[in-house]
Design a protein around this motif. Structure first.
Motif, PDB file in Angstrom:
ATOM      1  N   LEU A  74      -7.296  -2.631   0.019  1.00 17.22           N
ATOM      2  CA  LEU A  74      -6.883  -1.235   0.147  1.00 17.22           C
ATOM      3  C   LEU A  74      -7.621  -0.536   1.287  1.00 17.22           C
ATOM      4  CD1 LEU A  74      -6.732  -0.249  -3.640  1.00 17.22           C
ATOM      5  CD2 LEU A  74      -4.805  -0.635  -2.096  1.00 17.22           C
ATOM      6  N   LEU A  75      -8.902  -0.861   1.459  1.00 18.43           N
ATOM      7  CA  LEU A  75      -9.698  -0.199   2.491  1.00 18.43           C
ATOM      8  C   LEU A  75      -9.355  -0.699   3.889  1.00 18.43           C
ATOM      9  CD1 LEU A  75     -12.033   1.627   3.412  1.00 18.43           C
ATOM     10  CD2 LEU A  75     -13.591  -0.275   2.934  1.00 18.43           C
ATOM     11  N   TYR A  76      -9.429  -2.007   4.096  1.00 13.88           N
ATOM     12  CA  TYR A  76      -9.280  -2.548   5.444  1.00 13.88           C
ATOM     13  C   TYR A  76      -7.837  -2.526   5.939  1.00 13.88           C
ATOM     14  CZ  TYR A  76     -14.114  -3.964   6.030  1.00 13.88           C
ATOM     15  OH  TYR A  76     -15.474  -3.943   6.190  1.00 13.88           O
ATOM     16  N   SER A  77      -6.881  -2.511   5.046  1.00  7.36           N
ATOM     17  CA  SER A  77      -5.493  -2.381   5.509  1.00  7.36           C
ATOM     18  C   SER A  77      -5.278  -1.018   6.163  1.00  7.36           C
ATOM     19  CB  SER A  77      -4.527  -2.567   4.332  1.00  7.36           C
ATOM     20  OG  SER A  77      -4.733  -1.563   3.342  1.00  7.36           O
ATOM     21  N   ARG A  78      -5.998   0.016   5.648  1.00  7.24           N
ATOM     22  CA  ARG A  78      -5.913   1.340   6.279  1.00  7.24           C
ATOM     23  C   ARG A  78      -6.731   1.384   7.558  1.00  7.24           C
ATOM     24  NH1 ARG A  78      -4.161   5.557   3.053  1.00  7.24           N
ATOM     25  NH2 ARG A  78      -4.270   6.699   5.038  1.00  7.24           N
ATOM     26  N   LEU A  79      -7.924   0.804   7.534  1.00  7.33           N
ATOM     27  CA  LEU A  79      -8.786   0.840   8.720  1.00  7.33           C
ATOM     28  C   LEU A  79      -8.170   0.087   9.891  1.00  7.33           C
ATOM     29  CD1 LEU A  79     -12.337   0.265   7.161  1.00  7.33           C
ATOM     30  CD2 LEU A  79     -11.367   2.413   7.989  1.00  7.33           C
ATOM     31  N   LEU A  80      -7.516  -1.039   9.595  1.00  4.90           N
ATOM     32  CA  LEU A  80      -6.935  -1.868  10.651  1.00  4.90           C
ATOM     33  C   LEU A  80      -5.495  -1.489  10.962  1.00  4.90           C
ATOM     34  CD1 LEU A  80      -8.322  -5.360   9.508  1.00  4.90           C
ATOM     35  CD2 LEU A  80      -9.267  -3.806  11.230  1.00  4.90           C
ATOM     36  N   GLY A  81      -4.944  -0.543  10.211  1.00  6.82           N
ATOM     37  CA  GLY A  81      -3.572  -0.110  10.460  1.00  6.82           C
ATOM     38  C   GLY A  81      -2.532  -1.161  10.132  1.00  6.82           C
ATOM     39  N   LEU A  82      -2.778  -1.970   9.075  1.00 14.06           N
ATOM     40  CA  LEU A  82      -1.855  -3.023   8.680  1.00 14.06           C
ATOM     41  C   LEU A  82      -1.225  -2.695   7.338  1.00 14.06           C
ATOM     42  CD1 LEU A  82      -4.116  -6.106   9.545  1.00 14.06           C
ATOM     43  CD2 LEU A  82      -2.263  -5.168  10.933  1.00 14.06           C
ATOM     44  N   SER A  83      -0.006  -3.159   7.154  1.00 14.91           N
ATOM     45  CA  SER A  83       0.637  -2.967   5.858  1.00 14.91           C
ATOM     46  C   SER A  83      -0.029  -3.855   4.815  1.00 14.91           C
ATOM     47  CB  SER A  83       2.129  -3.293   5.938  1.00 14.91           C
ATOM     48  OG  SER A  83       2.329  -4.681   6.179  1.00 14.91           O
ATOM     49  N   LEU A  84      -0.075  -3.384   3.578  1.00 11.77           N
ATOM     50  CA  LEU A  84      -0.724  -4.129   2.509  1.00 11.77           C
ATOM     51  C   LEU A  84      -0.035  -5.467   2.275  1.00 11.77           C
ATOM     52  CD1 LEU A  84      -3.149  -3.577   0.693  1.00 11.77           C
ATOM     53  CD2 LEU A  84      -1.570  -2.837  -1.105  1.00 11.77           C
ATOM     54  N   ALA A  85       1.299  -5.496   2.400  1.00  9.00           N
ATOM     55  CA  ALA A  85       2.051  -6.738   2.189  1.00  9.00           C
ATOM     56  C   ALA A  85       1.733  -7.780   3.251  1.00  9.00           C
ATOM     57  CB  ALA A  85       3.552  -6.440   2.180  1.00  9.00           C
ATOM     58  N   ASP A  86       1.353  -7.331   4.452  1.00  7.76           N
ATOM     59  CA  ASP A  86       1.023  -8.262   5.528  1.00  7.76           C
ATOM     60  C   ASP A  86      -0.448  -8.675   5.487  1.00  7.76           C
ATOM     61  OD1 ASP A  86       1.525  -9.647   8.093  1.00  7.76           O
ATOM     62  OD2 ASP A  86       0.201  -8.099   8.917  1.00  7.76           O
ATOM     63  N   TYR A  87      -1.306  -7.751   5.044  1.00  9.17           N
ATOM     64  CA  TYR A  87      -2.744  -7.998   5.105  1.00  9.17           C
ATOM     65  C   TYR A  87      -3.284  -8.721   3.875  1.00  9.17           C
ATOM     66  CZ  TYR A  87      -7.762  -6.995   5.422  1.00  9.17           C
ATOM     67  OH  TYR A  87      -9.122  -7.113   5.462  1.00  9.17           O
ATOM     68  N   LEU A  88      -2.763  -8.412   2.697  1.00 12.26           N
ATOM     69  CA  LEU A  88      -3.362  -8.942   1.471  1.00 12.26           C
ATOM     70  C   LEU A  88      -3.235 -10.456   1.329  1.00 12.26           C
ATOM     71  CD1 LEU A  88      -4.980  -7.309  -0.450  1.00 12.26           C
ATOM     72  CD2 LEU A  88      -3.087  -7.279  -2.066  1.00 12.26           C
ATOM     73  N   PRO A  89      -2.100 -11.093   1.674  1.00 16.54           N
ATOM     74  CA  PRO A  89      -2.078 -12.570   1.630  1.00 16.54           C
ATOM     75  C   PRO A  89      -3.120 -13.206   2.547  1.00 16.54           C
ATOM     76  CG  PRO A  89       0.152 -11.718   1.708  1.00 16.54           C
ATOM     77  CD  PRO A  89      -0.764 -10.551   1.960  1.00 16.54           C
ATOM     78  N   HIS A  90      -3.285 -12.637   3.751  1.00 15.48           N
ATOM     79  CA  HIS A  90      -4.317 -13.132   4.673  1.00 15.48           C
ATOM     80  C   HIS A  90      -5.704 -12.982   4.060  1.00 15.48           C
ATOM     81  CE1 HIS A  90      -6.791 -13.340   8.376  1.00 15.48           C
ATOM     82  NE2 HIS A  90      -7.399 -12.269   7.879  1.00 15.48           N
ATOM     83  N   LEU A  91      -6.003 -11.815   3.494  1.00 12.40           N
ATOM     84  CA  LEU A  91      -7.322 -11.559   2.924  1.00 12.40           C
ATOM     85  C   LEU A  91      -7.579 -12.447   1.713  1.00 12.40           C
ATOM     86  CD1 LEU A  91      -9.915  -9.840   2.859  1.00 12.40           C
ATOM     87  CD2 LEU A  91      -8.688  -8.231   1.376  1.00 12.40           C
ATOM     88  N   THR A  92      -6.571 -12.638   0.884  1.00 12.67           N
ATOM     89  CA  THR A  92      -6.758 -13.429  -0.339  1.00 12.67           C
ATOM     90  C   THR A  92      -7.120 -14.871  -0.016  1.00 12.67           C
ATOM     91  OG1 THR A  92      -5.163 -12.028  -1.513  1.00 12.67           O
ATOM     92  CG2 THR A  92      -5.678 -14.174  -2.481  1.00 12.67           C
ATOM     93  N   VAL A  93      -6.329 -15.509   0.846  1.00 15.25           N
ATOM     94  CA  VAL A  93      -6.611 -16.899   1.211  1.00 15.25           C
ATOM     95  C   VAL A  93      -7.959 -16.992   1.918  1.00 15.25           C
ATOM     96  CG1 VAL A  93      -5.818 -18.889   2.536  1.00 15.25           C
ATOM     97  CG2 VAL A  93      -4.160 -17.442   1.352  1.00 15.25           C
ATOM     98  N   SER A  94      -8.245 -16.025   2.788  1.00 13.76           N
ATOM     99  CA  SER A  94      -9.505 -16.050   3.537  1.00 13.76           C
ATOM    100  C   SER A  94     -10.700 -15.959   2.607  1.00 13.76           C
ATOM    101  CB  SER A  94      -9.543 -14.895   4.545  1.00 13.76           C
ATOM    102  OG  SER A  94      -8.488 -14.997   5.477  1.00 13.76           O
ATOM    103  N   LEU A  95     -10.671 -15.031   1.655  1.00 15.63           N
ATOM    104  CA  LEU A  95     -11.807 -14.843   0.753  1.00 15.63           C
ATOM    105  C   LEU A  95     -11.995 -16.027  -0.187  1.00 15.63           C
ATOM    106  CD1 LEU A  95     -11.838 -11.075  -0.315  1.00 15.63           C
ATOM    107  CD2 LEU A  95     -13.529 -12.318   1.018  1.00 15.63           C
TER     108      LEU A  95
END
Length: 280
Positions: A74-95
Motif C-alpha cells: 500500500l505504501l510503496y505503490s503510492r510512492l512509486l506511482g504504480l497500480s496495486l495490481a501491477d506492484y503487489l505480484p512483484h512485491l510478493t514474489v520478491s519478498l
C-alpha cells in the motif's frame, strides 16, 4: 582368557605425507548427499524443536510476510506511482524469495557450529549438516509459498508456460544455499566475527536489490544489476513468475555465480575439512 585375537572390522590409516584431501572431500560429498534421508529427518526435528509450544508454528513466518506485503504494498505503490495490481505480484514474489535467500545465508553461518555435538562425537559426513540447513529453511519457506498463489488469484495475474523456468531457478537457489552452507559454515566456525558481518551485508543487500522497487526505475543503470549476485538468483525465479521469463544475461550471471561459489566452497572444504572438528 582370550579365545582368540580381536580383529578390527575397519582400519583407518592416515598418511600425513599424502593427505588425499580431494579424495576425502569427494567421499564426504558423495556420502553426505546419499544420506539425504538423515538430513531430512534432522531438518524436521530442528523445525519441531524451534516451534515447540507454538500454536501455529512456522506459519508465524507466513503471517509476518503477509502483513509486510500488505503494508509495504500500500505504501510503496503510492510512492512509486504504480497500480496495486501491477506492484503487489512483484512485491510478493520478491519478498518471499528474498526471505528464503536471507534465511539460508544467515543459517549457513551456523550450519556447522549448530551441529557441534554431532561433529565431535559421531562419524557423519560434514556435508549432511550443510544439506540439513538447506532442507530446514526450505521447509520453513514452503509455508509462505501459498501467499504467491493467493495474490496472483486476487489480482488476476496468471503466468504463462514460461513460469516453468522458475523450477531451474529454484534449483540454482538451492545449489547456492548448499555451497554457502559449506563455505560460510566452515569460515564462521573458524572466525566467529564473520556471522555478524554477513548479517549486515544481507541487510544492506535488501535495499540494493530490486525487491521494494522495480529494476526499470534505474533506467540506463539497470544494465549493471546482473553484477549483484542476489539479484541474478532472485530474478531467475521472479522473472518467470512475474515478468514473463528473464533476460538471458541474468540467467548467465546466475549460473556463473553458482559455479564460482561451488568451486570456491568445495576447494575450501577439501583443504580445511580435516580441521573442522577442531574449529567447532
Amino acid at each position: 582368557m582370550l579365545a582368540g585375537p580381536i580383529l578390527a572390522s575397519e582400519t583407518y590409516v592416515f598418511d600425513a605425507a599424502s593427505p588425499r584431501r580431494a579424495e576425502l572431500a569427494r567421499t564426504d560429498l558423495r556420502e553426505g548427499l546419499g544420506s539425504w534421508r538423515l538430513a531430512w529427518a534432522l531438518a524436521r526435528l530442528d523445525l519441531r524443536n524451534r516451534y515447540r509450544g507454538s500454536v501455529i508454528g512456522p506459519f508465524w513466518m507466513t503471517l509476518s510476510t503477509a502483513l509486510m506485503i500488505m503494508g509495504l504494498g500500500l505504501l510503496y505503490s503510492r510512492l512509486l506511482g504504480l497500480s496495486l495490481a501491477d506492484y503487489l505480484p512483484h512485491l510478493t514474489v520478491s519478498l518471499v524469495v528474498w526471505n528464503v535467500i536471507a534465511a539460508m545465508v544467515t543459517d549457513a553461518c551456523i550450519a556447522m557450529t549448530h551441529a557441534e555435538g554431532v561433529i565431535r562425537q559421531l562419524r557423519v559426513p560434514f556435508t549432511v549438516h550443510a544439506l540439513r540447513s538447506v532442507l530446514r529453511n526450505g521447509l520453513t519457506a514452503a509455508h509462505s509459498l501459498p501467499l504467491i498463489l493467493v495474490i496472483f488469484v486476487i489480482f488476476g495475474h496468471l503466468p504463462g508456460p514460461e513460469a516453468l523456468l522458475a523450477v531451474p531457478g529454484l534449483a540454482l537457489l538451492l545449489a547456492n544455499a548448499f555451497f554457502a552452507s559449506i563455505l560460510l559454515g566452515m569460515v564462521c566456525a573458524r572466525f566467529r566475527d564473520v556471522g555478524p558481518i554477513v548479517a549486515n551485508v544481507m541487510q544492506l543487500s535488501f535495499f540494493l536489490t530490486p525487491i521494494l522497487w522495480k529494476p526499470e526505475l534505474l533506467k540506463d543503470l539497470a544494465v549493471w544489476l546482473p553484477l549483484n549476485p542476489f539479484y541474478a538468483v532472485l530474478e531467475t525465479i521472479r522473472g518467470p513468475l512475474v515478468e514473463g521469463g528473464g533476460a538471458p544475461l541474468v540467467w548467465l550471471a546466475a549460473v556463473i555465480y553458482t559455479l564460482v561459489l561451488g568451486a570456491v566452497s568445495l576447494a575450501f572444504f577439501a583443504r580445511f575439512r580435516g580441521r573442522l572438528a577442531f574449529w567447532v
